[in-house]
Design an enzyme around this catalytic site. Structure first.
Site, PDB file in Angstrom:
ATOM      1  N   ASN A   1       0.816  -1.199   0.000  1.00  0.00           N
ATOM      2  CA  ASN A   1       0.000   0.000   0.000  1.00  0.00           C
ATOM      3  C   ASN A   1       0.862   1.267   0.000  1.00  0.00           C
ATOM      4  O   ASN A   1       0.989   1.931  -1.034  1.00  0.00           O
ATOM      5  CB  ASN A   1      -0.935  -0.032   1.219  1.00  0.00           C
ATOM      6  CG  ASN A   1      -1.972   1.068   1.179  1.00  0.00           C
ATOM      7  OD1 ASN A   1      -1.853   2.013   0.409  1.00  0.00           O
ATOM      8  ND2 ASN A   1      -2.993   0.963   1.997  1.00  0.00           N
ATOM      9  N   ASP A   2       1.511   1.553   1.105  1.00  0.00           N
ATOM     10  CA  ASP A   2       2.252   2.814   1.188  1.00  0.00           C
ATOM     11  C   ASP A   2       3.372   2.908   0.155  1.00  0.00           C
ATOM     12  O   ASP A   2       3.668   3.990  -0.346  1.00  0.00           O
ATOM     13  CB  ASP A   2       2.856   2.971   2.595  1.00  0.00           C
ATOM     14  CG  ASP A   2       1.760   3.121   3.638  1.00  0.00           C
ATOM     15  OD1 ASP A   2       0.710   3.680   3.292  1.00  0.00           O
ATOM     16  OD2 ASP A   2       1.964   2.679   4.773  1.00  0.00           O
TER      17      ASP A   2
END
Lengths: 101, 470
Positions: B391-392
């Site tokens: 995600n990040d």
């Protein structure tokens, strides 16, 4: 005093050696390197052994040393074995991929 | 010098050489395994030398055997059973135990001297004080790090405020005072010293966010080396000083490398507080509005037509234990003459190099892994990117939004590819708790579900399409 000065030299040279040795580490090896270096820091087990060897029959010190030794050995044995487990996978991953393609 | 002393001295020298070679070898993939064994044998040599020279009494042998057996067996069992996904907390745990050991030894030496009615000389007292402080900080700091990584410990709200700096400064002052008093020969200050240093370890580690935790572990690793070196001063053993110093210095370098990989400075990690702390302001648009979701069938069709596919594996993949299914999907695609590579972010997984270990476990060929700097220029020429539980590290905000807490972190430019599929359990936030703009891009489609299940469906669809069937 002489002993202490000598120890300071040892500290200095050891630190420089450590700085020098970890030059270009590929990112792949960051995790194993960290856990391997971590295992080495369990070398305090030698200090625990020294303490116990000097303790004579003093049960308090012996038990304290024993606990310290246990903690250090947990670090050393666990650290080296888990590092080995990781590194084994790297090797076989390469080998098998080479064989099948 | 007696012959036993000479024997120990010789073994110690040999051990130092082997340890140095070991650390050196650990930085190359081909020599790493042998190097690790070399370092382990160095430790054995050092223990043999010490025991031969020190000739402990029979009682001491019994206590030694007891402690060694319990610690060794527990260590071996832990090393064998711990899942590869839990590596960060495992390193933290081992590390904390090393620090604890240094702390206990320093306490023991001090108590021994008190018992004999002797006052150790000033330098030994300083070493003892130092060893207690560093040992205690390593001990509690590592335990907190482990607790946070396991998800057992949330960061309490007040720990995110500026408040904590005052708190830590106060604690540090108490530590310093108590250390000076202890070194000055006061017995009353000893336990306050242990207590305040332990609390300081907690206070320093607790506010640090999950994303930064690997850096902290690496730093604590360096501390435990320093603690070992300090213990070496306490008992007057050069081998400990050398080994501790080497680990301490190597840990610092590794910490630096990691900080560089995350584009974070060490002070920012240590004192900047958690990434994505609820800082108000830029959180206004945290709701997703333009999400396109798609089925496994659509994804399979796109993959079938692709030439170049890049997989971005993240921790979510490992949690779902989906590496093996992923490997099968990749095999099918490869048979279909699709080029499959894996883009590995420097902090993919939960610590640097962790994803490489996890993919190696799933038997993914090592040559297919690409580092971020190598793969980033290749995304525009990529047909399909499959983001699995990351995600990040694929959040374009890190490059576009100066207000984002992620701003400046190096990310994988997956949005440059023609099509992006994101496999995700739900719309919950990532490690850092920050919204990901990637999910709203027009060329992004979401596949909701557990990574293993989604990949299983995908595998089924690919087989129906006849991909890879000759």
């Amino acid at each position: 005093m002489d002993g202490f000065q000598e120890q300071l030299w040892v500290l200095l040279l050891g630190s420089l050696l450590g700085l020098e040795l970890i030059g270009k580490v590929p990112p792949t090896l960051h995790t194993p390197l960290m856990s391997g270096a971590n295992a080495i820091s369990g070398i305090t087990m030698l200090a625990a052994l020294t303490l116990m060897a000097r303790s004579g029959e003093n049960t308090l010190l012996l038990s304290l040393g024993s606990v310290a030794l246990g903690f250090a050995l947990f670090n050393v044995v666990g650290g080296f074995l888990v590092t080995d487990r990781m590194l084994t996978m790297f090797r076989s991953g390469r080998k098998r991929s080479g064989g099948s393609q | 010098m007696s012959s036993a002393e000479l024997f120990q001295g010789g073994l110690d020298l040999l051990a130092v050489a082997l340890l140095a070679l070991g650390i050196k070898g650990l930085s190359k993939i081909r020599s790493a395994r042998a190097a690790n064994q070399l370092a382990a044998s160095a430790m054995v040599l050092a223990v043999v030398g010490l025991l031969v020279n020190a000739q402990p009494a029979a009682v001491a042998w019994i206590w030694m055997a007891g402690g060694a057996a319990v610690g060794g067996v527990l260590g071996a069992v832990t090393a064998r059973l711990v899942p590869m996904t839990a590596m960060p907390e495992t390193v933290a745990l081992f590390n904390g135990c090393g620090g604890t050991s240094s702390l206990l030894v320093a306490l023991g030496v001090l108590l021994a001297a008190k018992g004999d009615g002797l006052t150790p000389n000033l330098l030994v007292l300083v070493s003892i004080g130092f060893s207690i402080v560093v040992g205690a900080i390593t001990c509690t700091g590592s335990m907190v790090a482990m607790g946070k990584l396991q998800g057992w410990l949330p960061t309490p709200g007040w720990m995110m405020s500026r408040w904590r700096h005052g708190c830590n400064i106060a604690l540090a002052t108490v530590v310093l005072l108590a250390a000076v008093l202890t070194v000055g020969g006061s017995s009353d200050a000893l336990w306050p010293l242990v207590a305040s240093a332990s609390l300081l370890g907690i206070g320093l580690t607790l506010p640090i966010g999950g994303a930064d935790m690997p850096v902290v572990i690496s730093l604590l690793n360096s501390y435990s080396g320093v603690a070992a070196a300090a213990a070496g001063f306490v008992v007057g053993q050069r081998l400990l000083i050398v080994a501790g110093a080497m680990v301490g210095a190597a840990g610092l370098i590794l910490t630096q490398v990691m900080c560089a990989g995350m584009n974070r400075s060490l002070p920012a990690v240590l004192f900047g507080g958690a990434l994505g702390a609820p800082s108000s302001g830029s959180k206004g648009s945290s709701e997703y509005t333009n999400i396109t979701s798609c089925s496994a069938e659509e994804c399979a069709l796109t993959l079938e037509a692709a030439e170049r596919v890049v997989v971005v594996p993240g921790y979510g993949l490992a949690v779902a234990q989906a590496q093996h299914t992923l490997r099968e999907v990749a095999r099918l695609l490869e048979k279909h003459r699709v080029t499959v590579t894996y883009a590995i972010h420097p902090v993919a997984g939960r610590m640097p190099g962790h994803m490489n270990v996890l993919l190696a476990e799933a038997d993914v060929p090592y040559e297919q892994l690409r580092e971020m700097d190598v793969i980033n220029p290749e995304f525009p020429a990529t047909d399909v990117v499959l983001v699995l539980g990351a995600n990040d590290v694929v959040n374009p905000q890190a490059k576009t939004d100066p207000d984002s807490p992620l701003y400046g972190m190096p990310v994988l430019d997956v949005q440059e590819a023609r099509t992006v599929f994101v496999v995700k359990r739900g719309m919950s936030a990532g490690y850092s708790g920050i919204k990901n703009d990637l999910f709203e891009r027009p060329n992004t489609s979401m596949l909701f579900g557990d990574a293993k299940q989604v990949l299983g469906n995908l595998l089924g669809e690919l087989k129906i399409l006849g991909v890879g069937q000759l």
